[in-house]
Design a protein around this motif. Sequence first.
Motif, PDB file in Angstrom:
ATOM      1  N   PRO A 165     -45.102 -55.383 -83.339  1.00 12.06           N
ATOM      2  CA  PRO A 165     -46.401 -54.976 -82.789  1.00 12.06           C
ATOM      3  C   PRO A 165     -46.426 -53.464 -82.590  1.00 12.06           C
ATOM      4  O   PRO A 165     -45.438 -52.871 -82.150  1.00 12.06           O
ATOM      5  CB  PRO A 165     -46.460 -55.726 -81.448  1.00 12.06           C
ATOM      6  CG  PRO A 165     -45.561 -56.908 -81.636  1.00 12.06           C
ATOM      7  CD  PRO A 165     -44.454 -56.422 -82.521  1.00 12.06           C
ATOM      8  N   ALA A 192     -50.547 -51.966 -79.172  1.00 13.95           N
ATOM      9  CA  ALA A 192     -50.460 -53.363 -78.743  1.00 13.95           C
ATOM     10  C   ALA A 192     -49.453 -53.511 -77.610  1.00 13.95           C
ATOM     11  O   ALA A 192     -49.684 -54.256 -76.648  1.00 13.95           O
ATOM     12  CB  ALA A 192     -50.069 -54.252 -79.926  1.00 13.95           C
ATOM     13  N   TYR A 220     -50.392 -54.787 -73.883  1.00 16.87           N
ATOM     14  CA  TYR A 220     -49.685 -55.955 -73.345  1.00 16.87           C
ATOM     15  C   TYR A 220     -49.038 -55.624 -72.003  1.00 16.87           C
ATOM     16  O   TYR A 220     -49.130 -56.382 -71.039  1.00 16.87           O
ATOM     17  CB  TYR A 220     -48.634 -56.420 -74.335  1.00 16.87           C
ATOM     18  CG  TYR A 220     -47.821 -57.591 -73.837  1.00 16.87           C
ATOM     19  CD1 TYR A 220     -48.324 -58.888 -73.866  1.00 16.87           C
ATOM     20  CD2 TYR A 220     -46.553 -57.387 -73.300  1.00 16.87           C
ATOM     21  CE1 TYR A 220     -47.588 -59.963 -73.394  1.00 16.87           C
ATOM     22  CE2 TYR A 220     -45.803 -58.451 -72.822  1.00 16.87           C
ATOM     23  CZ  TYR A 220     -46.327 -59.730 -72.877  1.00 16.87           C
ATOM     24  OH  TYR A 220     -45.589 -60.789 -72.398  1.00 16.87           O
ATOM     25  N   TYR A 225     -50.563 -61.052 -78.411  1.00 19.48           N
ATOM     26  CA  TYR A 225     -49.447 -60.115 -78.635  1.00 19.48           C
ATOM     27  C   TYR A 225     -48.508 -60.640 -79.712  1.00 19.48           C
ATOM     28  O   TYR A 225     -48.002 -59.868 -80.542  1.00 19.48           O
ATOM     29  CB  TYR A 225     -48.685 -59.904 -77.330  1.00 19.48           C
ATOM     30  CG  TYR A 225     -47.596 -58.869 -77.434  1.00 19.48           C
ATOM     31  CD1 TYR A 225     -47.902 -57.536 -77.653  1.00 19.48           C
ATOM     32  CD2 TYR A 225     -46.266 -59.230 -77.340  1.00 19.48           C
ATOM     33  CE1 TYR A 225     -46.913 -56.574 -77.763  1.00 19.48           C
ATOM     34  CE2 TYR A 225     -45.261 -58.284 -77.452  1.00 19.48           C
ATOM     35  CZ  TYR A 225     -45.595 -56.959 -77.653  1.00 19.48           C
ATOM     36  OH  TYR A 225     -44.600 -56.016 -77.776  1.00 19.48           O
ATOM     37  N   GLY A 233     -49.711 -59.673 -82.830  1.00 22.03           N
ATOM     38  CA  GLY A 233     -49.888 -58.236 -83.007  1.00 22.03           C
ATOM     39  C   GLY A 233     -51.361 -57.864 -83.101  1.00 22.03           C
ATOM     40  O   GLY A 233     -51.717 -56.883 -83.750  1.00 22.03           O
ATOM     41  N   ASP A 234     -52.231 -58.646 -82.435  1.00 31.11           N
ATOM     42  CA  ASP A 234     -53.680 -58.467 -82.539  1.00 31.11           C
ATOM     43  C   ASP A 234     -54.157 -57.472 -81.483  1.00 31.11           C
ATOM     44  O   ASP A 234     -54.524 -57.840 -80.367  1.00 31.11           O
ATOM     45  CB  ASP A 234     -54.365 -59.826 -82.354  1.00 31.11           C
ATOM     46  CG  ASP A 234     -55.841 -59.789 -82.707  1.00 31.11           C
ATOM     47  OD1 ASP A 234     -56.415 -58.679 -82.726  1.00 31.11           O
ATOM     48  OD2 ASP A 234     -56.420 -60.862 -82.959  1.00 31.11           O
ATOM     49  N   GLY A 235     -54.161 -56.191 -81.838  1.00 31.50           N
ATOM     50  CA  GLY A 235     -54.572 -55.163 -80.894  1.00 31.50           C
ATOM     51  C   GLY A 235     -56.023 -55.288 -80.486  1.00 31.50           C
ATOM     52  O   GLY A 235     -56.372 -55.034 -79.326  1.00 31.50           O
ATOM     53  N   LEU A 275     -56.326 -57.896 -77.822  1.00 32.39           N
ATOM     54  CA  LEU A 275     -55.760 -57.398 -76.568  1.00 32.39           C
ATOM     55  C   LEU A 275     -56.737 -56.439 -75.882  1.00 32.39           C
ATOM     56  O   LEU A 275     -56.851 -56.441 -74.646  1.00 32.39           O
ATOM     57  CB  LEU A 275     -54.423 -56.699 -76.836  1.00 32.39           C
ATOM     58  CG  LEU A 275     -53.249 -57.624 -77.177  1.00 32.39           C
ATOM     59  CD1 LEU A 275     -52.042 -56.806 -77.621  1.00 32.39           C
ATOM     60  CD2 LEU A 275     -52.868 -58.503 -75.990  1.00 32.39           C
ATOM     61  N   GLU A 276     -57.441 -55.623 -76.660  1.00 31.30           N
ATOM     62  CA  GLU A 276     -58.446 -54.730 -76.070  1.00 31.30           C
ATOM     63  C   GLU A 276     -59.564 -55.532 -75.415  1.00 31.30           C
ATOM     64  O   GLU A 276     -60.032 -55.189 -74.316  1.00 31.30           O
ATOM     65  CB  GLU A 276     -59.015 -53.826 -77.155  1.00 31.30           C
ATOM     66  CG  GLU A 276     -58.048 -52.761 -77.646  1.00 31.30           C
ATOM     67  CD  GLU A 276     -58.653 -51.889 -78.727  1.00 31.30           C
ATOM     68  OE1 GLU A 276     -57.976 -50.953 -79.156  1.00 31.30           O
ATOM     69  OE2 GLU A 276     -59.802 -52.180 -79.129  1.00 31.30           O
TER      70      GLU A 276
END
Length: 392
Positions: free
Chosen positions: A116, A120, A124, A156, A159-161, A164-165
């Motif tokens: 990640p 990310a 996290y 996370y 790895g999905d930024g 997460l935002e």
Amino acid sequence: MSEQSPALWADPERQQLEEQVAAAELAWLTLDVDVETLRVEIDNFALVHHQLLGPLYARLDELDALIAEAVAALSGDPEDLRLAAEARARVEPPDEHEVPSDGLWEAEQRARQVRPDREAQRLYRDLARRAHPDLSTDPAEQTRRSAFIARVNEAYARGDGGQLEQLAEEWSTAPESAPAADSPDRLGWLRQRLEWLTGRIGALAAEQVRLERTPMGELLLLAPQEPERLLEELAEQLLATAAERRDRLEGLLPAAPAGHNGGGRPGDSGGRESREDQETATMFAEALPTTDAASVPSDAVLLDVREQDEWDAGHVEGALHVPIGQVLARLEELPEEKLYVLCRVGGRSAQVVQYLVANGLREAVNVDGGMYAWEAAGRPMVSSSGAPAYVL
């Protein structure tokens, strides 16, 4: 903070506990991110490792089995025969671990993200610091936080930024549930919190050591910043080892006739009429029902017992495909008609024919020389991909 706070901070024990808890929470959240990052890296590295190197390891196992079988065929020694049987038993059917074909694209997409990115990780860490269930003592609030953190962990792990935002924005309006600074419950909560944090840090440290000591963890730590380069180096080593095995196998087998693409291999039927050829042809059993590839009727019921990658490269259209490792479990799927059994060179098919005939289960005939002989006889083949078919 209320007007009473300065007086509360005058208590040395209270001030020390506040500082210790703040430091422990920072250490816990940092280690929690590190361990989760390592877990994701190892999982993704294992997936890429299997996709890229799994077939090479399987090919080495197959070459080891062929070498042992060739040695046994030439010597006839019972111990060599036993070793050959053990080597063949170690060849695992690849489909036990293969990613299903309908999920291959998704697996490849997941595998592309080995680590990640920094953003990310930052998101996290921030969400874990603000939304962790143990930051609240209220059961209902802990349940809500647990469900939220589960969504954070899933994002996370991918790895999905972007996700997460969105989760960070969602939590920005969430209430905090820790006791207030001027609450009489604060001191007791601080003591409990510090005890929990100390235990959690120890558990995370132990988990980090465990992950690092797994086979994939130890391999990844050899080049943590460049896992792709490490995989390339391993592939080169395996290919070199496979080349050495092939050279040894060719030295054990009789020469193939001119124009034969497969080279000398156990079970080939087109070799010189020599004593060595006869020994190779009878590697697994004598007096088996056998025919040459050119004599197989056009309407024959064919059973191909090779592995999936061999089948995909080239097979006879309309043949039934049951890898040798699955034959016993799938006996009921075999037609009652006379079976003509194929493998690559005739060794595995001979084992299947011997078992079926000896146990009275089916009328079966071994196709001598296997798919190499089938190809040499000019008989038609197809591939699973539509590309030109060949014998693997």
